[in-house]
Design a protein around this motif. Structure first.
Motif, short mmCIF file in Angstrom:
data_model
loop_
_atom_site.label_atom_id
_atom_site.label_comp_id
_atom_site.label_asym_id
_atom_site.label_seq_id
_atom_site.Cartn_x
_atom_site.Cartn_y
_atom_site.Cartn_z
N THR A 244 5.92 -30.13 4.87
CA THR A 244 6.54 -28.85 5.23
C THR A 244 7.93 -28.74 4.62
O THR A 244 8.74 -29.66 4.74
CB THR A 244 6.61 -28.69 6.76
N ASP A 245 8.21 -27.60 3.97
CA ASP A 245 9.54 -27.36 3.42
C ASP A 245 10.59 -27.45 4.51
O ASP A 245 10.36 -27.03 5.66
CB ASP A 245 9.62 -25.96 2.80
N ALA A 246 11.77 -27.96 4.15
CA ALA A 246 12.86 -28.07 5.12
C ALA A 246 13.22 -26.72 5.71
O ALA A 246 13.50 -26.60 6.91
CB ALA A 246 14.07 -28.71 4.45
N ALA A 247 13.20 -25.67 4.88
CA ALA A 247 13.55 -24.34 5.37
C ALA A 247 12.54 -23.84 6.39
O ALA A 247 12.90 -23.19 7.38
CB ALA A 247 13.64 -23.36 4.20
N VAL A 355 2.51 -21.08 7.12
CA VAL A 355 2.39 -21.73 5.81
C VAL A 355 3.47 -22.79 5.72
O VAL A 355 4.62 -22.55 6.11
CB VAL A 355 2.55 -20.71 4.66
N ALA A 356 3.13 -23.95 5.21
CA ALA A 356 4.06 -25.08 5.19
C ALA A 356 5.20 -24.91 4.20
O ALA A 356 6.22 -25.59 4.31
CB ALA A 356 3.31 -26.37 4.88
N ILE A 357 5.05 -24.00 3.26
CA ILE A 357 6.05 -23.84 2.20
C ILE A 357 6.45 -22.37 2.08
O ILE A 357 5.73 -21.48 2.51
CB ILE A 357 5.53 -24.34 0.83
N VAL A 358 7.62 -22.12 1.48
CA VAL A 358 7.98 -20.77 1.09
C VAL A 358 7.27 -20.46 -0.23
O VAL A 358 6.75 -21.36 -0.90
CB VAL A 358 9.50 -20.60 0.95
N VAL A 399 13.66 -13.64 7.78
CA VAL A 399 13.57 -12.56 6.80
C VAL A 399 14.95 -12.06 6.38
O VAL A 399 15.10 -10.94 5.93
CB VAL A 399 12.73 -11.38 7.36
N GLY A 400 15.96 -12.90 6.56
CA GLY A 400 17.32 -12.48 6.25
C GLY A 400 17.55 -12.25 4.76
O GLY A 400 16.80 -12.73 3.91
N THR A 401 18.59 -11.50 4.43
CA THR A 401 18.94 -11.21 3.05
C THR A 401 19.19 -12.51 2.29
O THR A 401 19.90 -13.40 2.76
CB THR A 401 20.21 -10.34 3.00
N GLY A 402 18.56 -12.62 1.13
CA GLY A 402 18.74 -13.81 0.31
C GLY A 402 17.89 -14.99 0.71
O GLY A 402 17.96 -16.06 0.10
N GLN A 403 17.06 -14.82 1.74
CA GLN A 403 16.18 -15.90 2.20
C GLN A 403 14.73 -15.53 1.93
O GLN A 403 14.34 -14.38 2.00
CB GLN A 403 16.36 -16.14 3.70
N LEU A 404 13.93 -16.54 1.62
CA LEU A 404 12.50 -16.31 1.47
C LEU A 404 11.86 -16.34 2.86
O LEU A 404 12.20 -17.19 3.69
CB LEU A 404 11.88 -17.39 0.58
N PRO A 405 10.94 -15.44 3.12
CA PRO A 405 10.36 -15.34 4.47
C PRO A 405 9.58 -16.58 4.89
O PRO A 405 9.04 -17.32 4.07
CB PRO A 405 9.41 -14.14 4.35
N VAL A 406 9.54 -16.78 6.21
CA VAL A 406 8.78 -17.85 6.84
C VAL A 406 7.97 -17.23 7.97
O VAL A 406 8.46 -16.33 8.66
CB VAL A 406 9.71 -18.94 7.40
#
Length: 435
Positions: A244-247, A355-358, A399-406
């Motif tokens: 799983t991605d850290a993010a 999903v485990a990754i962005v 879903v913040g600005t500049g972030q990839l959704p999770v």
């Protein structure tokens, strides 16, 4: 005052047009004239004090594996371009129209719905709504991007191994996979008879609940109000949290901490015996591949080179699966469903990352090895709950600005679809407060 359906439809059609070539990768068809006619009819009903329900005048797109009368259903494949047009709408489309929905277009998809990535070499790949260089998730790729970009208020996808929840998670929207028998599949091009489900993608749980009620032919009623305090939530730590991605992990743990603080009873559960079983039992052939090989037998015999090579390889594996393996797999699945039901009987919800990754870049998945590795990981968490036929929902949690959704996946017991929707409506408001 809510903007009229006609005005919103005109604005949406203009927005689709403004996307240029990207719009053609998101939509395979746009029904400008019929959509405007349906929107005007909804507005006339509203002026007369008449409503057909909560979807009356709402803008809806449908995945291009659902029949629209007079249109060819391509299911994302060049092979089907010359197929005969559909004689009638798919049953869910009929129900949506009867409810006053404005069908604005058909959305693009992975060929034959057979991957969680969303790449399509025939009709183009819709770019992720947050970053067009990244994958949209599949197979309901255009559906997720359309909602996230405001090009439809509600999209109808299908989910065999995660195809509603994955694009929901990667594009930052809400997606619902019901118990399989809940929504009829008449007029839907199949991938797997055993696993295909019909579900909506939207901006919130309520829209998903209202759409599900229309498609399932169930009375909508009002979703019962559930309190966060006292909800019994199990977290299946172990296999489904590896790689799983850290993010993703950080976003998930933030939600867990907030729910615990709000009074949820959150406990780790040891479910790896059940979570690993679908992969262990299907090492030598999956239900989906076996059934897809049957569905596409004629195409495999006559036009295999016309299929996306990444999809073709997955379908062809089904040709080598012995009948004895297929039957044994079905029997084992039925037994495992019963044992998992018993194991989670005292738990209202399971919760884990969708999903485990962005979303990775499209370019990074250009080779078969890279594609297959990413596809397996993207599908891993979601596909487990298709195997067990449990209703599941993906809620956007970053879903913040500049972030990839999770995405946050929330799972309930079989046939507890309405309970799941009610609990997710409560959870969504809690999650949104963290943003």
């Amino acid at each position: 005052m809510q903007t009229s359906s006609t005005k919103r439809t005109e604005q949406t059609l203009a927005a689709i047009q403004d996307t240029g070539d990207e719009g053609h990768r998101i939509f395979t068809h746009v029904y400008e004239q019929s959509a405007l006619a349906a929107a005007r009819a909804a507005d006339e009903r509203a002026k007369s004090g008449i409503t057909l329900g909560p979807l009356d005048g709402r803008i809806v797109s449908v995945k291009d594996l659902y029949d629209i009368a007079g249109e060819v259903t391509t299911a994302g494949s060049a092979v089907l371009k010359s197929a005969a047009p559909a004689k009638q709408d798919a049953l869910i489309v009929q129900r949506l129209r009867q409810a006053g929905a404005v069908i604005i277009g058909k959305t693009n998809m992975t060929e034959f719905a057979f991957s969680g990535i969303g790449i399509n070499p025939h009709y183009g790949t819709p770019g992720n709504a947050r970053d067009v260089t990244r994958i949209p998730g599949g197979s309901s790729s255009g559906a997720g991007v359309a909602v996230a970009r405001g090009l439809s208020e509600i999209s109808i996808g299908s989910d065999t191994g995660g195809s509603v929840r994955i694009p929901s998670a990667l594009n930052g929207v809400t997606g619902f996979k019901p118990t399989q028998s809940r929504v009829p599949r008449d007029g839907a091009f199949p991938l797997s008879f055993s696993l295909d489900t019909v579900g909506p993608l939207a901006n919130n749980v309520l829209d998903c609940a209202q759409t599900d009620a229309v498609m399932s032919g169930q009375p909508l009623g009002t979703l019962p109000v559930r309190e966060v305090r006292g909800l019994r939530i199990g977290i299946p730590r172990g296999l489904l949290f590896t790689q799983t991605d850290a993010a993703v992990q950080a976003a998930f743990e933030q939600v867990v901490a907030a729910l615990s603080k709000a009074g949820c009873r959150v406990d780790d559960m040891q479910l790896d015996d059940w979570c690993s079983a679908p992969f262990r039992l299907q090492e030598n052939g999956t239900l989906t591949a076996a059934e897809a090989a049957h569905i596409h037998a004629e195409t495999l015999a006559t036009q295999p080179n016309e299929i996306d090579p990444f999809v073709l390889a997955r379908i062809q594996r089904g040709e080598t699966i012995p009948a004895a393996h297929y039957v044994g797999l079905q029997r084992a699945r039925a037994q495992l469903q019963q044992s998992l039901d018993a194991r989670i009987a005292d738990c209202e919800l399971l919760m884990l990352p969708t999903v485990a990754i962005v979303a990775p870049t499209i370019e990074s998945l250009s080779t078969a090895d890279a594609f297959n590795q990413a596809n397996m990981l993207v599908l891993r968490n979601t596909s487990v709950f298709n195997f067990y036929d449990l209703p599941a929902m993906s809620l956007p949690i970053r879903v913040g600005t500049g972030q990839l959704p999770v995405g946050l996946m929330v799972v309930a017991r079989r046939h507890r679809d309405r309970d799941l929707l009610a609990m997710c409506a409560t959870l969504q408001s809690q999650v949104e407060s963290l943003r």
